[in-house]
Design a protein around this motif. Structure first.
Motif, PDB file in Angstrom:
ATOM      1  N   ALA A 153     -14.761  47.201 -40.724  1.00 43.87           N
ATOM      2  CA  ALA A 153     -14.490  45.764 -40.677  1.00 43.87           C
ATOM      3  C   ALA A 153     -15.128  45.127 -39.454  1.00 43.87           C
ATOM      4  O   ALA A 153     -15.731  44.045 -39.543  1.00 43.87           O
ATOM      5  N   MET A 154     -15.012  45.777 -38.298  1.00 39.29           N
ATOM      6  CA  MET A 154     -15.619  45.231 -37.091  1.00 39.29           C
ATOM      7  C   MET A 154     -17.133  45.251 -37.181  1.00 39.29           C
ATOM      8  O   MET A 154     -17.815  44.325 -36.728  1.00 39.29           O
ATOM      9  N   GLY A 155     -17.684  46.312 -37.774  1.00 41.45           N
ATOM     10  CA  GLY A 155     -19.131  46.390 -37.938  1.00 41.45           C
ATOM     11  C   GLY A 155     -19.660  45.293 -38.837  1.00 41.45           C
ATOM     12  O   GLY A 155     -20.699  44.686 -38.554  1.00 41.45           O
ATOM     13  N   GLN A 156     -18.953  45.030 -39.931  1.00 39.84           N
ATOM     14  CA  GLN A 156     -19.391  43.959 -40.828  1.00 39.84           C
ATOM     15  C   GLN A 156     -19.403  42.625 -40.104  1.00 39.84           C
ATOM     16  O   GLN A 156     -20.338  41.827 -40.262  1.00 39.84           O
ATOM     17  N   ALA A 157     -18.395  42.372 -39.299  1.00 43.14           N
ATOM     18  CA  ALA A 157     -18.348  41.115 -38.541  1.00 43.14           C
ATOM     19  C   ALA A 157     -19.490  41.042 -37.533  1.00 43.14           C
ATOM     20  O   ALA A 157     -20.139  39.995 -37.393  1.00 43.14           O
ATOM     21  N   ALA A 158     -19.751  42.139 -36.839  1.00 47.11           N
ATOM     22  CA  ALA A 158     -20.797  42.132 -35.816  1.00 47.11           C
ATOM     23  C   ALA A 158     -22.176  41.959 -36.430  1.00 47.11           C
ATOM     24  O   ALA A 158     -23.014  41.188 -35.924  1.00 47.11           O
ATOM     25  N   GLY A 159     -22.454  42.676 -37.513  1.00 48.67           N
ATOM     26  CA  GLY A 159     -23.758  42.557 -38.148  1.00 48.67           C
ATOM     27  C   GLY A 159     -23.989  41.176 -38.725  1.00 48.67           C
ATOM     28  O   GLY A 159     -25.092  40.609 -38.617  1.00 48.67           O
ATOM     29  N   THR A 160     -22.960  40.614 -39.335  1.00 43.92           N
ATOM     30  CA  THR A 160     -23.062  39.262 -39.871  1.00 43.92           C
ATOM     31  C   THR A 160     -23.287  38.258 -38.748  1.00 43.92           C
ATOM     32  O   THR A 160     -24.132  37.355 -38.851  1.00 43.92           O
ATOM     33  N   ALA A 161     -22.547  38.422 -37.652  1.00 42.18           N
ATOM     34  CA  ALA A 161     -22.690  37.511 -36.510  1.00 42.18           C
ATOM     35  C   ALA A 161     -24.083  37.599 -35.909  1.00 42.18           C
ATOM     36  O   ALA A 161     -24.672  36.572 -35.519  1.00 42.18           O
ATOM     37  N   ALA A 162     -24.623  38.798 -35.806  1.00 41.85           N
ATOM     38  CA  ALA A 162     -25.960  38.964 -35.240  1.00 41.85           C
ATOM     39  C   ALA A 162     -26.989  38.198 -36.065  1.00 41.85           C
ATOM     40  O   ALA A 162     -27.834  37.471 -35.519  1.00 41.85           O
ATOM     41  N   ALA A 163     -26.912  38.341 -37.397  1.00 44.85           N
ATOM     42  CA  ALA A 163     -27.873  37.660 -38.260  1.00 44.85           C
ATOM     43  C   ALA A 163     -27.688  36.138 -38.203  1.00 44.85           C
ATOM     44  O   ALA A 163     -28.665  35.386 -38.112  1.00 44.85           O
ATOM     45  N   LEU A 164     -26.451  35.681 -38.240  1.00 38.61           N
ATOM     46  CA  LEU A 164     -26.187  34.242 -38.212  1.00 38.61           C
ATOM     47  C   LEU A 164     -26.624  33.609 -36.891  1.00 38.61           C
ATOM     48  O   LEU A 164     -27.092  32.464 -36.862  1.00 38.61           O
ATOM     49  N   SER A 165     -26.468  34.334 -35.803  1.00 41.66           N
ATOM     50  CA  SER A 165     -26.859  33.776 -34.506  1.00 41.66           C
ATOM     51  C   SER A 165     -28.357  33.504 -34.461  1.00 41.66           C
ATOM     52  O   SER A 165     -28.808  32.529 -33.836  1.00 41.66           O
ATOM     53  N   LEU A 166     -29.137  34.347 -35.131  1.00 41.79           N
ATOM     54  CA  LEU A 166     -30.581  34.131 -35.170  1.00 41.79           C
ATOM     55  C   LEU A 166     -30.927  32.945 -36.051  1.00 41.79           C
ATOM     56  O   LEU A 166     -31.813  32.141 -35.718  1.00 41.79           O
ATOM     57  N   VAL A 207     -17.665  30.464 -34.714  1.00 44.23           N
ATOM     58  CA  VAL A 207     -16.874  31.505 -35.356  1.00 44.23           C
ATOM     59  C   VAL A 207     -16.328  31.044 -36.700  1.00 44.23           C
ATOM     60  O   VAL A 207     -16.162  31.849 -37.624  1.00 44.23           O
ATOM     61  N   ALA A 208     -16.060  29.770 -36.848  1.00 41.94           N
ATOM     62  CA  ALA A 208     -15.604  29.262 -38.146  1.00 41.94           C
ATOM     63  C   ALA A 208     -16.663  29.514 -39.219  1.00 41.94           C
ATOM     64  O   ALA A 208     -16.339  29.859 -40.367  1.00 41.94           O
ATOM     65  N   ARG A 209     -17.906  29.361 -38.850  1.00 36.12           N
ATOM     66  CA  ARG A 209     -18.998  29.659 -39.788  1.00 36.12           C
ATOM     67  C   ARG A 209     -19.024  31.142 -40.110  1.00 36.12           C
ATOM     68  O   ARG A 209     -19.176  31.548 -41.268  1.00 36.12           O
ATOM     69  N   LEU A 210     -18.883  31.985 -39.093  1.00 35.59           N
ATOM     70  CA  LEU A 210     -18.838  33.435 -39.307  1.00 35.59           C
ATOM     71  C   LEU A 210     -17.700  33.797 -40.250  1.00 35.59           C
ATOM     72  O   LEU A 210     -17.870  34.593 -41.182  1.00 35.59           O
ATOM     73  N   LEU A 255     -17.907  35.736 -43.831  1.00 31.12           N
ATOM     74  CA  LEU A 255     -17.201  36.992 -44.064  1.00 31.12           C
ATOM     75  C   LEU A 255     -16.318  36.909 -45.305  1.00 31.12           C
ATOM     76  O   LEU A 255     -16.278  37.844 -46.121  1.00 31.12           O
ATOM     77  N   LEU A 256     -15.616  35.801 -45.449  1.00 30.35           N
ATOM     78  CA  LEU A 256     -14.772  35.622 -46.631  1.00 30.35           C
ATOM     79  C   LEU A 256     -15.613  35.623 -47.907  1.00 30.35           C
ATOM     80  O   LEU A 256     -15.245  36.244 -48.914  1.00 30.35           O
ATOM     81  N   ARG A 257     -16.738  34.955 -47.861  1.00 34.95           N
ATOM     82  CA  ARG A 257     -17.631  34.916 -49.022  1.00 34.95           C
ATOM     83  C   ARG A 257     -18.146  36.311 -49.366  1.00 34.95           C
ATOM     84  O   ARG A 257     -18.381  36.628 -50.534  1.00 34.95           O
ATOM     85  N   ASP A 258     -18.280  37.155 -48.345  1.00 40.29           N
ATOM     86  CA  ASP A 258     -18.800  38.507 -48.548  1.00 40.29           C
ATOM     87  C   ASP A 258     -17.712  39.527 -48.860  1.00 40.29           C
ATOM     88  O   ASP A 258     -17.973  40.740 -48.842  1.00 40.29           O
ATOM     89  N   GLY A 259     -16.500  39.070 -49.104  1.00 37.00           N
ATOM     90  CA  GLY A 259     -15.457  39.978 -49.545  1.00 37.00           C
ATOM     91  C   GLY A 259     -14.538  40.500 -48.473  1.00 37.00           C
ATOM     92  O   GLY A 259     -13.643  41.304 -48.763  1.00 37.00           O
ATOM     93  N   ALA A 260     -14.738  40.082 -47.220  1.00 34.04           N
ATOM     94  CA  ALA A 260     -13.810  40.492 -46.162  1.00 34.04           C
ATOM     95  C   ALA A 260     -12.486  39.755 -46.349  1.00 34.04           C
ATOM     96  O   ALA A 260     -12.405  38.745 -47.052  1.00 34.04           O
ATOM     97  N   TYR A 261     -11.460  40.261 -45.695  1.00 29.37           N
ATOM     98  CA  TYR A 261     -10.121  39.670 -45.810  1.00 29.37           C
ATOM     99  C   TYR A 261      -9.647  39.260 -44.423  1.00 29.37           C
ATOM    100  O   TYR A 261      -9.664  40.074 -43.487  1.00 29.37           O
TER     101      TYR A 261
END
Length: 465
Positions: free
Chosen positions: A416-429, A440-443, A447-453
């Motif tokens: 779960a933490m890895g998914q958040a970090a990888g998504t954040a890295a891509a979004l920051s770019l 973080v609201a965007r992140l 994450l919710l769209r990608d199936g995270a809870y």
């Protein structure tokens, strides 16, 4: 202080990438897949010849619960769920929803072990790699990070070592999923180690698997001895009194696998060793395998159902529970877990209890006295180290206290933490900001769209799950 020498050398730039993920364990897999799926050119470096980390090289299993403490709600989904469903479809995993507490798959443990996930580690090597490649991740195996490269307080890449020699990997953002905060620490980011009082960390364990076990006899014996707090605890104590059991454990930790007659064993215990020191790691590997030999003899002589068992394999590496933890923008505490504190920047929920193995004695493990909330939150700020830019950290080395780490160090939480970090890295770019400045609201929305809870209705998540 050890004697030092000055080294001056040049190294070729092997690759320049958007996001570099260091380590392909649970956190690294989720980070790399998520980053690549959001359009970032993503490279992951891994020291072994296959992905999975503790899932594979460490033989750690089953995955501890991805559900709330009471077992009523699945908290960790996303990439973790996708991996398990793919493996279940080919018969190499059992979805946690079908694994009750107290079952042989859960090591006969009830508290904190409802809805664990049995899986075949060999299948992870294939399925997880296929998920990476399908997402567009570039894999670089047999590669060890030696040193980060800095431009002021910005981490710009790493020096790696492999059969190709020393090379440089350049990246716009680095996600440190080394489990030991190797990149962060060597880049000069502040870290903490172990308990506040003495710096001691949880002991190491070498997992191994045994075959030709009589499953029915084992299960019948354990059910018939409910007073043994851990499986075979009374037999262990009798053997210890007779000088036949020297390992600092009060029972035998064993988990049924998907194959008849084969069990994972989590019983070796190597204390007072530093998982970031190569000398200590060497001594721990040797001691861990000595203990395996002792345990195999004990199993055959003493344990019902194990008279004709044989050693199937030992893990490729000793399992390390705890080393460095970064100092992040926020440090997660035991009180946060107990109270189920709400965080505006929540990026993951977890329900695994506090599980601290004694650094010095035979006690420890899941602690029913330190009861966490039914579900608790992990905030994004725990992944963001202070003092260094373009760097995120995911996995067991995030910013937390020793006590909080005892709960969030398990593999589903790392996913779960890895998914958040990888998504954040891509979004920051995409957004042209540093990971520290990311909206973080965007992140959270992604994450919710990608199936995270992130909790029911998201607002007020963490209680009553």
């Amino acid at each position: 202080m050890p004697r030092t020498v000055e080294l001056t050398m040049t190294a070729a730039v092997r690759a320049t990438t958007d996001v570099l993920v260091v380590g392909a364990g649970p956190a690294g897999l989720a980070a790399a897949i998520s980053s690549a799926r959001h359009g970032a050119h993503t490279l992951v470096v891994e020291r072994y010849g296959y992905v999975g980390g503790n899932l594979t090289a460490g033989l750690v299993g089953p995955c501890m619960t991805s559900y709330s403490l009471g077992g009523g709600e699945q908290l960790i989904r996303g990439v973790f769920e996708e991996l398990i469903l793919r493996m279940e479809a080919e018969g190499s995993a059992i979805h946690p929803s079908r694994v009750p507490a107290g079952s042989p798959y859960a090591g006969f443990i009830t508290y904190g072990h409802d809805k664990v996930t049995p899986f075949d580690p060999e299948a992870v090597k294939v399925v997880a790699a296929e998920m990476c490649l399908a997402a567009g991740v570039e894999l670089l195996l047999h590669t060890l990070v030696v040193q980060p490269r800095l431009d002021g307080d910005r981490v710009t890449g790493v020096v790696v070592a492999s059969k190709s020699g020393l090379e440089v990997l350049e990246a716009s953002v680095i996600v440190d999923c080394s489990a030991d905060a190797d990149v962060a620490a060597r880049a000069g980011a502040p870290v903490r180690v172990g308990r506040d009082a003495d710096g001691l960390t949880q002991p190491m364990t070498l997992f191994f698997r045994v075959g030709n076990v009589d499953d029915a006899v084992v299960e019948e014996y354990v059910r018939a001895h409910p007073d043994d707090r851990r499986p075979f605890a009374s037999i262990v104590e009798a053997a210890r009194a007779a000088g036949e059991f020297t390992i600092p454990r009060r029972g035998v930790g064993l988990y049924k696998t998907l194959q008849s007659g084969i069990w994972r064993v989590n019983t070796t215990r190597v204390q007072r060793r530093d998982g970031t020191d190569v000398g200590d790691l060497t001594r721990a590997e040797i001691e861990g395998r000595r203990q395996v030999v002792e345990l195999m003899g004990f199993f055959r002589r003493r344990l019902p159902g194990f008279a004709d068992c044989f050693l199937l394999d030992t893990a490729a590496t000793i399992g390390v529970r705890e080393t460095r933890r970064i100092v992040g923008e926020y440090t997660l505490t035991l009180d946060d877990l107990v109270s189920g504190r709400d965080f505006a920047d929540v990026i993951a929920l977890c329900g695994y209890p506090v599980d601290i193995h004694s650094p010095t004695g035979s006690g420890g493990g899941v602690d029913e006295q330190l009861r966490t909330a039914n579900a608790y939150q992990i905030p994004y700020r725990c992944l963001v180290p202070v003092g260094r830019e373009q760097l995120l950290v995911a996995g067991r080395s995030v910013s937390s206290t020793h006590e909080a780490l005892g709960a969030i160090r398990v593999m589903p939480a790392a996913f779960a933490m890895g998914q958040a970090a990888g998504t954040a890295a891509a979004l920051s770019l995409v957004d042209g900001v540093s990971p520290r400045q990311l909206d973080v609201a965007r992140l959270q929305a992604v994450l919710l769209r990608d199936g995270a809870y992130l909790g029911r209705g998201f607002a007020g998540a963490g209680r009553g799950v």
